[in-house]
Scaffold this motif. Structure first.
Motif, PDB file in Angstrom:
ATOM      1  N   HIS A 224     -21.845  43.471  15.331  1.00 44.14           N
ATOM      2  CA  HIS A 224     -23.189  43.833  14.922  1.00 44.14           C
ATOM      3  C   HIS A 224     -23.132  44.554  13.584  1.00 44.14           C
ATOM      4  N   PRO A 225     -24.266  44.646  12.870  1.00 43.93           N
ATOM      5  CA  PRO A 225     -24.269  45.343  11.579  1.00 43.93           C
ATOM      6  C   PRO A 225     -23.888  46.814  11.732  1.00 43.93           C
ATOM      7  N   VAL A 226     -23.357  47.383  10.660  1.00 41.71           N
ATOM      8  CA  VAL A 226     -23.006  48.800  10.653  1.00 41.71           C
ATOM      9  C   VAL A 226     -24.287  49.622  10.670  1.00 41.71           C
ATOM     10  N   PRO A 227     -24.477  50.516  11.665  1.00 38.79           N
ATOM     11  CA  PRO A 227     -25.706  51.299  11.738  1.00 38.79           C
ATOM     12  C   PRO A 227     -25.690  52.487  10.777  1.00 38.79           C
ATOM     13  N   ALA A 228     -26.872  53.040  10.543  1.00 42.30           N
ATOM     14  CA  ALA A 228     -27.006  54.174   9.628  1.00 42.30           C
ATOM     15  C   ALA A 228     -26.197  55.370  10.110  1.00 42.30           C
ATOM     16  N   ALA A 229     -26.101  55.564  11.430  1.00 44.86           N
ATOM     17  CA  ALA A 229     -25.373  56.719  11.965  1.00 44.86           C
ATOM     18  C   ALA A 229     -23.897  56.661  11.607  1.00 44.86           C
ATOM     19  N   VAL A 230     -23.320  55.477  11.586  1.00 47.73           N
ATOM     20  CA  VAL A 230     -21.911  55.331  11.214  1.00 47.73           C
ATOM     21  C   VAL A 230     -21.735  55.589   9.720  1.00 47.73           C
ATOM     22  N   LEU A 231     -22.662  55.084   8.910  1.00 48.56           N
ATOM     23  CA  LEU A 231     -22.591  55.338   7.470  1.00 48.56           C
ATOM     24  C   LEU A 231     -22.731  56.828   7.179  1.00 48.56           C
ATOM     25  N   ALA A 232     -23.531  57.545   7.986  1.00 46.96           N
ATOM     26  CA  ALA A 232     -23.681  58.989   7.786  1.00 46.96           C
ATOM     27  C   ALA A 232     -22.365  59.720   8.035  1.00 46.96           C
ATOM     28  N   ILE A 233     -21.605  59.269   9.038  1.00 46.87           N
ATOM     29  CA  ILE A 233     -20.293  59.885   9.296  1.00 46.87           C
ATOM     30  C   ILE A 233     -19.342  59.587   8.141  1.00 46.87           C
ATOM     31  N   LEU A 234     -19.420  58.368   7.602  1.00 47.42           N
ATOM     32  CA  LEU A 234     -18.597  58.027   6.446  1.00 47.42           C
ATOM     33  C   LEU A 234     -18.939  58.931   5.258  1.00 47.42           C
ATOM     34  N   THR A 235     -20.229  59.192   5.056  1.00 46.68           N
ATOM     35  CA  THR A 235     -20.643  60.096   3.981  1.00 46.68           C
ATOM     36  C   THR A 235     -20.070  61.490   4.197  1.00 46.68           C
ATOM     37  N   ASP A 236     -20.122  61.967   5.431  1.00 46.23           N
ATOM     38  CA  ASP A 236     -19.561  63.281   5.751  1.00 46.23           C
ATOM     39  C   ASP A 236     -18.063  63.311   5.440  1.00 46.23           C
ATOM     40  N   LEU A 237     -17.360  62.253   5.827  1.00 51.40           N
ATOM     41  CA  LEU A 237     -15.923  62.186   5.545  1.00 51.40           C
ATOM     42  C   LEU A 237     -15.660  62.193   4.047  1.00 51.40           C
ATOM     43  N   ALA A 238     -16.451  61.413   3.302  1.00 53.95           N
ATOM     44  CA  ALA A 238     -16.251  61.322   1.855  1.00 53.95           C
ATOM     45  C   ALA A 238     -16.557  62.633   1.152  1.00 53.95           C
ATOM     46  N   SER A 239     -17.389  63.490   1.774  1.00 54.35           N
ATOM     47  CA  SER A 239     -17.671  64.800   1.182  1.00 54.35           C
ATOM     48  C   SER A 239     -16.489  65.751   1.353  1.00 54.35           C
ATOM     49  N   ARG A 240     -15.568  65.384   2.245  1.00 52.89           N
ATOM     50  CA  ARG A 240     -14.394  66.226   2.517  1.00 52.89           C
ATOM     51  C   ARG A 240     -13.142  65.711   1.818  1.00 52.89           C
ATOM     52  N   VAL A 241     -13.045  64.396   1.624  1.00 51.16           N
ATOM     53  CA  VAL A 241     -11.854  63.792   1.043  1.00 51.16           C
ATOM     54  C   VAL A 241     -12.233  62.430   0.475  1.00 51.16           C
ATOM     55  N   SER A 242     -11.531  62.013  -0.552  1.00 51.89           N
ATOM     56  CA  SER A 242     -11.711  60.665  -1.076  1.00 51.89           C
ATOM     57  C   SER A 242     -10.692  59.767  -0.396  1.00 51.89           C
ATOM     58  N   PRO A 243     -11.104  58.978   0.605  1.00 51.68           N
ATOM     59  CA  PRO A 243     -10.115  58.185   1.350  1.00 51.68           C
ATOM     60  C   PRO A 243      -9.454  57.135   0.462  1.00 51.68           C
ATOM     61  N   PRO A 244      -8.155  56.910   0.657  1.00 58.03           N
ATOM     62  CA  PRO A 244      -7.445  55.915  -0.168  1.00 58.03           C
ATOM     63  C   PRO A 244      -8.021  54.507  -0.062  1.00 58.03           C
ATOM     64  N   GLY A 245      -8.619  54.181   1.079  1.00 56.06           N
ATOM     65  CA  GLY A 245      -9.200  52.858   1.254  1.00 56.06           C
ATOM     66  C   GLY A 245     -10.238  52.876   2.345  1.00 56.06           C
ATOM     67  N   VAL A 246     -11.198  51.978   2.237  1.00 57.94           N
ATOM     68  CA  VAL A 246     -12.237  51.831   3.268  1.00 57.94           C
ATOM     69  C   VAL A 246     -12.395  50.350   3.551  1.00 57.94           C
ATOM     70  N   LEU A 247     -12.449  49.995   4.840  1.00 65.55           N
ATOM     71  CA  LEU A 247     -12.463  48.583   5.226  1.00 65.55           C
ATOM     72  C   LEU A 247     -13.581  48.296   6.228  1.00 65.55           C
ATOM     73  N   LEU A 248     -14.284  47.191   6.006  1.00 70.69           N
ATOM     74  CA  LEU A 248     -15.307  46.710   6.926  1.00 70.69           C
ATOM     75  C   LEU A 248     -14.667  45.793   7.951  1.00 70.69           C
ATOM     76  N   GLU A 249     -14.878  46.105   9.236  1.00 72.18           N
ATOM     77  CA  GLU A 249     -14.366  45.261  10.329  1.00 72.18           C
ATOM     78  C   GLU A 249     -15.490  44.424  10.924  1.00 72.18           C
ATOM     79  N   ARG A 250     -15.213  43.163  11.149  1.00 73.09           N
ATOM     80  CA  ARG A 250     -16.136  42.276  11.862  1.00 73.09           C
ATOM     81  C   ARG A 250     -15.279  41.274  12.610  1.00 73.09           C
ATOM     82  N   ASP A 251     -15.444  41.198  13.942  1.00 68.96           N
ATOM     83  CA  ASP A 251     -14.580  40.346  14.761  1.00 68.96           C
ATOM     84  C   ASP A 251     -15.304  39.170  15.403  1.00 68.96           C
ATOM     85  N   ASP A 252     -16.634  39.191  15.388  1.00 68.57           N
ATOM     86  CA  ASP A 252     -17.369  38.138  16.097  1.00 68.57           C
ATOM     87  C   ASP A 252     -18.790  38.090  15.543  1.00 68.57           C
TER      88      ASP A 252
END
Length: 451
Positions: A224-252
């Motif tokens: 299913h599409p990435v929901p806003a709540a998951v993107l909000a957690i990603l924003t929180d993480l990015a405010s703490r550290v610049s992650p070396p890589g970010v990957l979109l997963e889709r299996d079906d």
């Protein structure tokens, strides 16, 4: 730590689309689906263009009570070498239980199941990771998983557990922000608290994926599409550290390439928002401004003191084995629910495991749904309820077909003949001969038997 950039999960169904997508710096492939001697042409072309390919394992079971299987470690190392990967990843999970430690049959979950956040489980996991690190030719990163249920008597939060794991082993972390959201909905855990307790300097990269909520339970479907709540957690993480890589997963349930590209843009937007928030929160001074990493590290609570003995004993492994076997047996074999578990959630997990088995068997043996039609799914779920998986999914498909035939099914005579032929073709030590004379003899025998 190597900068990876923006990535997407490589799957055969979207291989052509991935090759054409702009801005893809790296891809991740399920390790068990890659044959070292026969790499897919798409992955070869991506590598030739300079796109990094990272193998992502799903079957080691590093969180299980047994020590990692040497054969599985060797196979994973071969895939690393074949892909020229700078990193390899696996999960903090157990995927099988039983066997010699419990003097019971080996059971396969066919899914990633959570380990208890206890001292025993941490000791075993640390030793298993050290074994894997010694066997693999590149650094290992391990992923936090999504869970529908919680273990009773847990002694640490997820952040504390991951902090100690990285501190004691030096293993890198693959942080899945979608799994943090899943655990927030299903277990009431605060993703911000987990991020505050993480050793952000150990992050190798980040997963982002979608899911769906049904009856108050979040299912991490990767379909299913990435929901806003998951993107909000990603924003929180990015405010703490610049992650070396970010990957979109889709299996079906793969959408059009344009939809995947829009999700990648939304991910980049969430990262940019987090970096802007981090910059705005910094206090100007003559000294170097604190980075998200140092700010988070200074605010992080001190984790509990680890035990003196770093090695797990056989008694520790046996205690964990008994607990994991009791849980897995309740999930896949209908045995009583162990004390302390939520019976309703355990039932939801058991049904989810059955549905996943049915879906994966339909993929590895697509002839079965064609032969059985609409009766495939109910027939398989009835079979799965009383027949735990003891091998891989291909073995599961054969066992299901054999059991259905033994029970007199399917009711349609034509479907039964087709199923019998399918089973005979695959269940022997070697494929049945396709020589015209042999096929004619088999057909003649079938006609005579019907008479």
């Amino acid at each position: 730590m190597e900068r990876l950039g923006t990535g997407i999960g490589w799957r055969p169904e979207i291989a052509d689309a991935v090759e054409r997508m702009p801005g893809i710096d790296w891809v991740e492939a399920v390790a068990e689906n890659v044959c070292p001697g026969h790499l897919p042409d798409s992955l070869i072309r991506l590598r030739e263009r300079g796109v990094t390919v990272i193998p992502h394992g799903v079957s080691l079971g590093l969180g299980g009570a047994d020590r990692p299987d040497e054969g599985r470690l060797t196979a994973l190392a071969e895939r690393v070498e074949a892909l020229g990967a700078p990193l390899v990843t696996e999960h903090i999970a157990f995927v099988r239980a039983g066997g010699p430690l419990t003097a019971s049959p080996l059971l396969e979950a066919g899914h990633l199941l959570p380990v208890p956040r206890t001292r025993d489980a941490l000791d075993v996991l640390c030793e298993n990771i050290r074994i894997a690190q010694d066997a693999l030719p590149v650094p290992l990163a391990v992923e936090n998983i999504a869970a529908l249920l919680a273990w009773p008597g847990e002694e640490m939060t997820e952040g504390q557990f991951l902090y100690e794991l990285a501190d004691r082993t030096g293993v890198r972390l693959l942080i899945d922000v979608a799994n943090l959201h899943t655990n927030h909905v299903n277990r009431g855990e605060d993703p911000a608290k987990a991020l505050a307790e993480l050793p952000v300097e150990a992050i190798a990269y980040v997963h982002v994926a979608g899911g769906v909520e049904r009856d108050g339970v979040w299912h991490d479907t990767h379909a299913h599409p990435v929901p806003a709540a998951v993107l909000a957690i990603l924003t929180d993480l990015a405010s703490r550290v610049s992650p070396p890589g970010v990957l979109l997963e889709r299996d079906d349930n793969f959408p059009e390439p344009a939809a995947l590209e829009r999700e990648l843009e939304a991910i980049q937007g969430a990262l940019t928002k987090g970096w802007a928030r981090s910059a705005a929160s910094r206090v100007p001074s003559r000294e170097a401004a604190p980075t998200p990493e140092t700010t988070t590290a200074s605010a992080r609570p001190t984790p509990p003191t680890p035990p003196a003995a770093p090695q797990s004993s056989d008694c520790t492994r046996q205690r964990l084995a008994l607990a994991q076997t009791a849980l897995l047996s309740a999930l896949v074999a209908g045995t009583p629910v162990p004390d302390g578990f939520d019976r309703i959630r355990l039932g939801v997990q058991a049904r989810a495991l059955g549905v996943k088995r049915a879906d994966v068997v339909a993929k590895v043996a697509p002839e079965l749904p064609l032969i059985l039609g609409e009766s495939y799914r109910p027939a398989f779920l009835a079979y799965a309820h009383s027949h735990p998986m003891t091998g891989g999914y291909r073995r599961d498909a054969l066992d299901f077909a054999g059991q259905l035939l033994l029970s007199g099914g399917p009711e349609d005579a034509g479907a039964r003949r087709e199923l019998r032929e399918w089973w005979l073709e695959r269940s022997g030590p070697a494929p049945r001969s396709t020589r015209p004379a042999v096929r004619l003899a088999r057909a003649t025998r079938r006609v005579l038997l019907r008479r």
